[in-house]
Design a protein around this motif. Structure first.
Motif, mmCIF file in Angstrom:
data_model
loop_
_atom_site.group_PDB
_atom_site.id
_atom_site.type_symbol
_atom_site.label_atom_id
_atom_site.label_comp_id
_atom_site.label_asym_id
_atom_site.label_seq_id
_atom_site.Cartn_x
_atom_site.Cartn_y
_atom_site.Cartn_z
ATOM 1 N N TYR A 138 0.851 -1.184 0.000
ATOM 2 C CA TYR A 138 0.000 0.000 0.000
ATOM 3 C C TYR A 138 0.886 1.233 0.000
ATOM 4 N N ARG A 139 0.451 2.256 -0.720
ATOM 5 C CA ARG A 139 1.099 3.555 -0.663
ATOM 6 C C ARG A 139 0.008 4.612 -0.679
ATOM 7 N N ARG A 140 0.331 5.769 -0.152
ATOM 8 C CA ARG A 140 -0.621 6.875 -0.107
ATOM 9 C C ARG A 140 0.000 8.080 -0.778
ATOM 10 N N GLN A 141 -0.786 8.730 -1.642
ATOM 11 C CA GLN A 141 -0.336 9.945 -2.307
ATOM 12 C C GLN A 141 -1.505 10.902 -2.379
ATOM 13 N N ASN A 142 -1.284 12.126 -1.959
ATOM 14 C CA ASN A 142 -2.328 13.155 -1.955
ATOM 15 C C ASN A 142 -3.586 12.678 -1.233
ATOM 16 N N GLY A 143 -3.406 11.944 -0.145
ATOM 17 C CA GLY A 143 -4.530 11.472 0.660
ATOM 18 C C GLY A 143 -5.257 10.271 0.100
ATOM 19 N N VAL A 144 -4.796 9.720 -1.020
ATOM 20 C CA VAL A 144 -5.439 8.568 -1.651
ATOM 21 C C VAL A 144 -4.581 7.327 -1.418
ATOM 22 N N THR A 145 -5.185 6.288 -0.838
ATOM 23 C CA THR A 145 -4.475 5.032 -0.614
ATOM 24 C C THR A 145 -4.574 4.191 -1.870
ATOM 25 N N ARG A 146 -3.431 3.611 -2.239
ATOM 26 C CA ARG A 146 -3.345 2.790 -3.451
ATOM 27 C C ARG A 146 -2.823 1.412 -3.090
ATOM 28 N N ASP B 61 9.205 -2.562 -7.595
ATOM 29 C CA ASP B 61 9.001 -2.209 -8.997
ATOM 30 C C ASP B 61 7.529 -2.462 -9.286
ATOM 31 N N CYS B 62 6.739 -1.397 -9.311
ATOM 32 C CA CYS B 62 5.286 -1.513 -9.436
ATOM 33 C C CYS B 62 4.887 -1.901 -10.861
ATOM 34 N N HIS B 63 4.112 -2.979 -10.964
ATOM 35 C CA HIS B 63 3.602 -3.435 -12.263
ATOM 36 C C HIS B 63 2.133 -3.074 -12.453
ATOM 37 N N GLY B 64 1.426 -2.795 -11.350
ATOM 38 C CA GLY B 64 0.022 -2.423 -11.427
ATOM 39 C C GLY B 64 -0.405 -1.736 -10.139
ATOM 40 N N ARG B 65 -1.373 -0.813 -10.263
ATOM 41 C CA ARG B 65 -1.812 -0.048 -9.100
ATOM 42 C C ARG B 65 -3.305 0.244 -9.227
ATOM 43 N N TRP B 66 -4.023 0.112 -8.103
ATOM 44 C CA TRP B 66 -5.460 0.375 -8.048
ATOM 45 C C TRP B 66 -5.713 1.370 -6.928
ATOM 46 N N ASP B 67 -6.441 2.458 -7.218
ATOM 47 C CA ASP B 67 -6.722 3.473 -6.198
ATOM 48 C C ASP B 67 -8.198 3.527 -5.811
ATOM 49 N N GLY B 68 -8.972 2.568 -6.255
ATOM 50 C CA GLY B 68 -10.403 2.535 -5.943
ATOM 51 C C GLY B 68 -11.267 3.039 -7.079
ATOM 52 N N THR B 69 -10.669 3.813 -7.986
ATOM 53 C CA THR B 69 -11.430 4.302 -9.140
ATOM 54 C C THR B 69 -10.730 4.039 -10.461
ATOM 55 N N GLY B 70 -9.404 3.952 -10.424
ATOM 56 C CA GLY B 70 -8.670 3.759 -11.669
ATOM 57 C C GLY B 70 -7.524 2.792 -11.502
ATOM 58 N N TYR B 71 -7.191 2.138 -12.606
ATOM 59 C CA TYR B 71 -6.084 1.186 -12.637
ATOM 60 C C TYR B 71 -4.977 1.755 -13.494
ATOM 61 N N TRP B 72 -3.738 1.593 -13.036
ATOM 62 C CA TRP B 72 -2.560 1.913 -13.821
ATOM 63 C C TRP B 72 -1.716 0.651 -13.882
ATOM 64 N N GLY B 73 -1.225 0.298 -15.051
ATOM 65 C CA GLY B 73 -0.354 -0.867 -15.135
ATOM 66 C C GLY B 73 -0.417 -1.535 -16.485
ATOM 67 N N ALA B 74 -0.492 -2.857 -16.443
ATOM 68 C CA ALA B 74 -0.426 -3.677 -17.655
ATOM 69 C C ALA B 74 -1.595 -3.376 -18.588
ATOM 70 N N GLU B 75 -1.299 -3.389 -19.883
ATOM 71 C CA GLU B 75 -2.339 -3.190 -20.881
ATOM 72 C C GLU B 75 -2.856 -4.507 -21.443
ATOM 73 N N VAL B 76 -2.144 -5.594 -21.177
ATOM 74 C CA VAL B 76 -2.601 -6.911 -21.621
ATOM 75 C C VAL B 76 -3.806 -7.289 -20.760
ATOM 76 N N PRO B 77 -4.972 -7.539 -21.361
ATOM 77 C CA PRO B 77 -6.190 -7.780 -20.578
ATOM 78 C C PRO B 77 -6.068 -8.871 -19.517
ATOM 79 N N ASP B 78 -5.444 -10.007 -19.828
ATOM 80 C CA ASP B 78 -5.328 -11.085 -18.844
ATOM 81 C C ASP B 78 -4.468 -10.663 -17.650
ATOM 82 N N THR B 79 -3.386 -9.939 -17.906
ATOM 83 C CA THR B 79 -2.516 -9.471 -16.827
ATOM 84 C C THR B 79 -3.237 -8.419 -15.998
ATOM 85 N N ARG B 80 -3.905 -7.482 -16.650
ATOM 86 C CA ARG B 80 -4.670 -6.456 -15.945
ATOM 87 C C ARG B 80 -5.718 -7.097 -15.055
#
Length: 134
Positions: free
Chosen positions: A43-51, A88-107
């Motif tokens: 878990y990490r927090r940035q600008n008050g948002v936990t990810r 080394d972050c491969h994917g991140r979820w903040d409750g509203t958006g996902y950042w990371g892999a673009e391959v659907p199965d990995t995502r």
């Protein structure tokens, strides 16, 4: 690394999939050098948002006093490892958006772990051991 029973986000702790802890070692003078890796979540927090994050930890030490038992993940993680690079972050979820892999199965595999992880903050996800910090 140090294993804590209690989670504090300020300690930048990781929950590690023990089945993925791998590494190799070799003599370095009268010491031992180790290089390895492990899959982890954190878990990490940035600008008050936990990810919730998923990725890989690089595990290394150039000067261990003795060789490690490479068949024991706890022995590896309990060594004096260097964590200056963090995860080394491969994917991140903040409750509203996902950042990371673009391959659907990995995502989808990432979100299957990250969504319940964030919903159950600060619980350790199933299949992981925590909380480990450098």
């Amino acid at each position: 690394m140090i294993r804590d029973d209690r989670f504090l986000i300020s300690r930048k702790a990781f929950a590690i999939d023990l089945s993925t802890v791998t590494g190799s070692q070799h003599p370095r003078g009268n010491r031992t050098a180790f290089s390895g890796r492990a899959n982890a979540v954190w878990y990490r927090r940035q600008n008050g948002v936990t990810r919730a994050c998923i990725g890989m930890l690089m595990l290394f030490s150039h000067y261990l006093p003795a060789p490690l038992d490479l068949d024991d993940p706890h022995a590896i993680l309990s060594a004096e490892l260097d964590g200056r690079y963090g995860g080394d972050c491969h994917g991140r979820w903040d409750g509203t958006g996902y950042w990371g892999a673009e391959v659907p199965d990995t995502r989808d595999a990432h979100l299957a772990i990250l969504q319940p992880m964030l919903a159950n903050y600060p619980a350790i996800p199933a299949g992981h051991d925590g909380w480990w910090r450098f």
